[in-house]
Design a protein around this motif. Structure first.
Motif, short mmCIF file in Angstrom:
data_model
loop_
_atom_site.label_atom_id
_atom_site.label_comp_id
_atom_site.label_asym_id
_atom_site.label_seq_id
_atom_site.Cartn_x
_atom_site.Cartn_y
_atom_site.Cartn_z
N GLN A 234 0.74 -1.37 -0.16
CA GLN A 234 -0.19 -0.08 0.00
C GLN A 234 0.92 1.22 0.04
OE1 GLN A 234 -3.21 -0.83 3.19
NE2 GLN A 234 -4.29 -0.19 1.48
N LEU A 235 1.98 1.23 0.61
CA LEU A 235 2.94 2.30 0.77
C LEU A 235 3.41 2.67 -0.73
CD1 LEU A 235 4.29 4.56 2.49
CD2 LEU A 235 6.01 2.95 2.74
N ARG A 236 3.79 1.41 -1.26
CA ARG A 236 4.33 1.47 -2.67
C ARG A 236 3.34 2.28 -3.67
NH1 ARG A 236 9.09 -1.54 -3.72
NH2 ARG A 236 9.64 -2.81 -2.17
N ILE A 237 1.90 1.59 -3.56
CA ILE A 237 0.83 2.15 -4.58
C ILE A 237 0.60 3.69 -4.22
CG2 ILE A 237 -1.33 1.99 -4.59
CD1 ILE A 237 -1.36 -0.89 -4.28
N ARG A 238 0.79 3.92 -2.92
CA ARG A 238 0.37 5.75 -2.50
C ARG A 238 1.73 6.38 -2.96
NH1 ARG A 238 -2.37 4.52 3.30
NH2 ARG A 238 -4.04 3.35 2.38
N SER A 239 2.83 5.89 -3.07
CA SER A 239 3.89 6.71 -3.60
C SER A 239 4.03 7.00 -4.89
CB SER A 239 5.29 5.87 -3.25
OG SER A 239 5.28 5.69 -1.70
N LEU A 240 3.57 5.76 -5.71
CA LEU A 240 3.22 5.90 -7.01
C LEU A 240 2.39 6.87 -7.75
CD1 LEU A 240 4.06 4.64 -10.11
CD2 LEU A 240 2.37 2.71 -9.59
#
Length: 339
Positions: A234-240
């Motif tokens: 989820q952190l990666r998705i939000r960073s993207l």
């Protein structure tokens, strides 16, 4: 003007202050949680009426902690007036969400051995497995003794029967004169006497010291790893998502700044480049939201719920496995209420 309308302001203020002052005695909640986590069935039995009993359980955070509640039904309403028309609060304030509630006849009064016998039968347990805790010798202990179950009298610091404040309570009570008189003279002997609720854990073996297989800790650790995995995704998705938004806004600004006429045509229709940017932002928001909230977040929720379930079940015997519970508690957020 109806009486309830005339005194509406007074009743609202009384209820507000009463709820503000209402609290459990020290150690009660922790003790109940330990008992519940060890598999003990918690049943509350009171002669208070439905509305006031439900209100107390909800305000004190006991809805769901208590497994089954037995209380008297409310006063009957006049035949031409529906009870819902008398309500001044949201519907959810008038019922328990997680505790099963059985309503007794309004004429019911303690001590009533037949009701206690019924409760034991409905719980499907032997009397030797029952423990009755109460603070009234006449109402509680006499009844438990008559039913042949272990009785525990709890003597709270502020529950002295000779206190002048208690005499004031007696003068306005709904009890009959006979009940008030009996309370002073009926002094049955309890099986045990305690001054704090937590003393129950030292007096009785509720199975809190049961053994736990190593597999339980392994399953909990794996569940925490799954939580960390989906948290990372989820952190990666939000960073993207943040990168995509910055890219779209930056590209839009660059086009507007460098292109004299940033528009294009489709058939006979002409569209400004900003239209593409807005469409891209809306589409990206929808896609990222669906992926984050309705896909991976649900996986994360499942892992958290499983971990919390393990922690509730074995937290009392495996020290330190309250990570998910504490994170869930600390991460709660609510806007301040102003009045």
């Amino acid at each position: 003007m109806a009486i309830r309308d005339e005194f509406a302001g007074v009743l609202v203020e009384y209820k507000r202050k009463r709820r503000k002052a209402l609290r459990l005695f020290p150690g009660v909640m922790k003790t109940l949680e330990k008992l519940k986590s060890s598999g003990v069935k918690l049943v509350a039995y009171t002669e208070s009426m439905e509305y006031h009993t439900v209100e107390r359980l909800k305000v004190l955070g006991l809805d769901g902690v208590i497994d089954h509640l037995y209380s008297r039904d409310d006063h009957a309403s006049p035949a031409h007036i529906e009870k819902v028309r008398l309500r001044t609060e949201p519907d959810e304030n008038y019922a328990l969400a997680n505790t099963r509630h059985t309503k007794l006849e309004i004429s019911h009064r303690k001590p009533a051995t037949e009701i206690l016998e019924r409760i034991i039968a409905e719980c499907g347990v032997d009397k030797s497995q029952c423990l009755y805790v109460g603070d009234s010798p006449m109402k509680d202990i006499a009844m438990a003794n008559a039913c042949g179950i272990t009785s525990v009298l709890i003597t709270h610091p502020n529950s002295k029967l000779n206190d002048e404040r208690y005499e004031l309570l007696r003068s306005v009570t709904h009890w009959t004169d006979a009940e008030v008189s009996d309370e002073k003279i009926v002094t049955p002997t309890p099986t045990h006497t305690i001054s704090t609720f937590a003393e129950l854990l030292a007096l009785f073996d509720f199975g809190l010291a049961r053994s736990v297989s190593p597999e339980v800790l392994t399953v909990w650790e794996k569940t925490i790893e799954v939580q960390m995995h989906f948290n990372d995704i989820q952190l990666r998705i939000r960073s993207l998502y943040a990168s995509v938004m910055v890219g779209i806004v930056g590209a839009t600004g660059a086009v507007i700044a460098t292109v004299e006429d940033p528009s294009f045509e489709i058939g006979n229709l002409s569209f400004h480049f900003v239209f593409i940017a807005i469409f891209a932002i809306l589409l990206s928001n929808a896609l990222f939201y669906m992926m984050d909230r309705h896909w991976y977040h649900r996986f994360l929720q499942g892992a958290v719920m499983n971990a919390v379930k393990i922690e509730k079940e074995f937290g009392s015997v495996l020290a330190g496995i309250r990570l998910s519970h504490e994170i869930s508690y600390k991460s709660k957020f609510s806007f301040a209420k102003f009045s």
